[in-house]
Scaffold this motif. Structure first.
Motif, mmCIF file in Angstrom:
data_model
loop_
_atom_site.group_PDB
_atom_site.id
_atom_site.type_symbol
_atom_site.label_atom_id
_atom_site.label_comp_id
_atom_site.label_asym_id
_atom_site.label_seq_id
_atom_site.Cartn_x
_atom_site.Cartn_y
_atom_site.Cartn_z
ATOM 1 N N THR A 39 10.326 -0.622 -5.514
ATOM 2 C CA THR A 39 8.895 -0.908 -5.603
ATOM 3 C C THR A 39 8.574 -1.638 -6.896
ATOM 4 N N GLU A 40 7.426 -2.314 -6.890
ATOM 5 C CA GLU A 40 6.993 -3.047 -8.082
ATOM 6 C C GLU A 40 5.471 -3.126 -8.079
ATOM 7 N N THR A 41 4.874 -2.718 -9.196
ATOM 8 C CA THR A 41 3.417 -2.814 -9.337
ATOM 9 C C THR A 41 3.075 -4.168 -9.931
ATOM 10 N N PHE B 75 0.835 -1.198 0.000
ATOM 11 C CA PHE B 75 0.000 0.000 0.000
ATOM 12 C C PHE B 75 0.872 1.251 0.000
ATOM 13 N N LEU B 76 0.809 2.094 1.019
ATOM 14 C CA LEU B 76 1.571 3.346 1.016
ATOM 15 C C LEU B 76 2.964 3.196 1.623
ATOM 16 N N ALA C 299 3.153 4.353 -6.506
ATOM 17 C CA ALA C 299 3.680 5.696 -6.775
ATOM 18 C C ALA C 299 3.735 6.518 -5.484
ATOM 19 N N ALA C 300 2.694 6.399 -4.665
ATOM 20 C CA ALA C 300 2.664 7.136 -3.395
ATOM 21 C C ALA C 300 3.735 6.615 -2.440
ATOM 22 N N SER C 301 3.934 5.293 -2.392
ATOM 23 C CA SER C 301 4.955 4.744 -1.499
ATOM 24 C C SER C 301 6.350 5.188 -1.926
ATOM 25 N N ASP D 234 2.757 -4.141 -4.646
ATOM 26 C CA ASP D 234 1.324 -3.862 -4.552
ATOM 27 C C ASP D 234 0.771 -3.809 -5.970
ATOM 28 N N GLN D 235 -0.468 -4.277 -6.144
ATOM 29 C CA GLN D 235 -1.024 -4.274 -7.492
ATOM 30 C C GLN D 235 -1.587 -2.913 -7.898
ATOM 31 N N SER D 236 -1.680 -1.973 -6.951
ATOM 32 C CA SER D 236 -2.172 -0.636 -7.253
ATOM 33 C C SER D 236 -1.019 0.267 -7.680
ATOM 34 N N ALA D 237 -1.065 0.752 -8.915
ATOM 35 C CA ALA D 237 -0.022 1.655 -9.404
ATOM 36 C C ALA D 237 -0.021 2.959 -8.610
#
Length: 416
Positions: free
Chosen positions: A288-290, A244-245, A271-273, A264-267
């Motif tokens: 990070t990796e989406t 998540f974040l 991006a926020a993290s 996380d699967q949320s782009a």
């Protein structure tokens, strides 16, 4: 002898409070309410003494006419009455102010340094159907019960008096509202808000999209666990799944992890993290990796029949969203939990640590651990439990209300 004149006896006018409609319970249904559970289901009701409007305040009595309390009525809901108090009360601004101040005192006692936290946690704070989250000087309100929704203006007035916030907004898009006959309602109630809000959690700053993010913007129930798990990551290669974040990941990086990889699967979340990592001076220690975590795990553990998976991580953190929201889908959820743990255990080095969480009320701690141990057996790993986790104290647990306890977690060392 003169007789003293008699004084006229003053006429006393007794002010009668309007009588409340009475909900009478069937025999045997009162014990749970006396013990503190606020929900009265339709099947528990014997009858109403007079018609009651949906959302109205009613009094509840057992079949022998003994008062059990007062609550909010809704004939359209499976929960016919949500009990608010054991005695008669007036639901005005003063009532909500008193209850919210009492809830705030609990947070100040158990989370004294926090500036962002859950102020009101519905049943945990004896305000069934109301949630209030505080993100610095912004408040988010959720009303999941008709009676609470009808009194939203009183709640907002009380919140303004207590907090003087920059903004109060509502995030009323939960599925529970449909069971109460309520439509979705999102937006600003008072004040102004543009863009994300930067909040402080345990000395780290996080960018939170309150208007469009998950839940009310952040998973505040892990606030205490972020620091506790981080202590297990010093010097290690860390994998933060369902990041998540970056709550767990950034706390681990600050605590001294050699490197943290967040999935996380949320782009938008990824991006926020990444922005959060940079804002806290931790970008060099984080990647990070989406991607879908299950797909990533499957790819990392795929080997030929004669090959073995080479463990890569010293610590893996699993904090997935709830896999089930009803008892009917628990078997499917347990299969999902087992798969993710089986693959994670194959990627942890001997002597490493698995920190794992389940946020479904319908999967209790014993069942959750059984699934983990079953996965460990299949992976041929032996585990030593080193920590047990629960929800942060701004999400209080009332044992007589089992629904208030939903988050459970464990940390295990992989012995071999």
């Amino acid at each position: 002898m003169a007789t003293k004149p008699r004084l006229a006896t003053p006429t006393v006018y007794k002010i009668m409070e309007p009588s409340l409609p009475t909900v009478l319970l069937r025999p045997g249904e009162a014990d749970r309410i006396v013990a503190g559970h606020p929900w009265i289901y339709g099947g528990s009701v014997l009858r109403l003494t007079q018609p009651a409007e949906d959302g109205a305040l009613v009094q509840v009595k057992d079949h022998r006419q003994r008062l059990l309390g007062v609550g909010l009525y809704n004939s359209k809901s499976k929960i016919s009455v949500r009990v608010l108090a054991p005695d008669r009360v007036t639901l005005n601004e003063a009532f909500f102010e008193e209850r919210i101040r009492a809830a705030l005192a609990v947070r100040k006692k158990h989370l004294p340094g926090a500036s962002s936290f859950r102020v009101v946690n519905a049943e945990s704070d004896f305000l069934s159907g109301l949630v209030v989250d505080k993100y610095e000087d912004v408040l988010v309100v959720q009303t999941s019960a008709l009676g609470m929704d009808q009194r939203k203006s009183l709640i907002v007035d009380a919140l303004q008096k207590i907090f003087s916030p920059r903004c109060i907004l509502e995030r009323n898009d939960t599925a529970y509202r449909k069971f109460e006959g309520l439509a979705d309602a999102n937006g600003i109630l008072i004040g102004e808000l543009t863009g994300p809000v930067t909040i402080n959690l345990n000395g780290l700053s996080f960018e939170v999209d309150i208007l469009g993010g998950h839940k009310t913007g952040l998973y505040l129930d892990q606030q205490a666990n972020y620091q506790a798990v981080a202590e297990l990551t010093k010097g290690g290669q860390v994998l933060d799944c369902f990041s998540f974040l970056g709550g767990f990941g950034l706390h681990a990086a600050r605590a001294g992890a050699a490197h943290v990889h967040m999935l996380d699967q949320s782009a938008d979340a990824i991006a926020a993290s990444s922005r959060n990592a940079a804002a806290n001076g931790l970008a060099e220690k984080c990647s990070t990796e989406t991607i879908n975590v299950f797909d990533w795990m499957k790819a990392q553990t795929a080997v030929q029949p004669h090959e073995k998976v080479v463990p890569k991580f010293d610590v893996i953190i699993l904090d997935p969203p709830s896999f089930t929201r009803s008892r009917a889908t628990v078997p499917d959820a347990l299969r999902g939990y087992k798969e993710i743990h089986l693959r994670a255990l194959k990627l942890i080095k001997a002597g490493g640590t698995l920190a794992t969480f389940c946020c479904s009320h319908h999967v209790d701690a014993v069942t959750f651990q059984d699934v983990i141990l079953s996965a460990a057996y299949d992976a041929r790993r032996i585990l030593r439990r080193v920590a047990t986790y629960s929800q942060s104290p701004d999400h209080p647990i009332i044992p007589s209300i089992p629904e208030t306890e939903y988050l459970k977690g464990f940390a295990y060392e992989v012995v071999r």
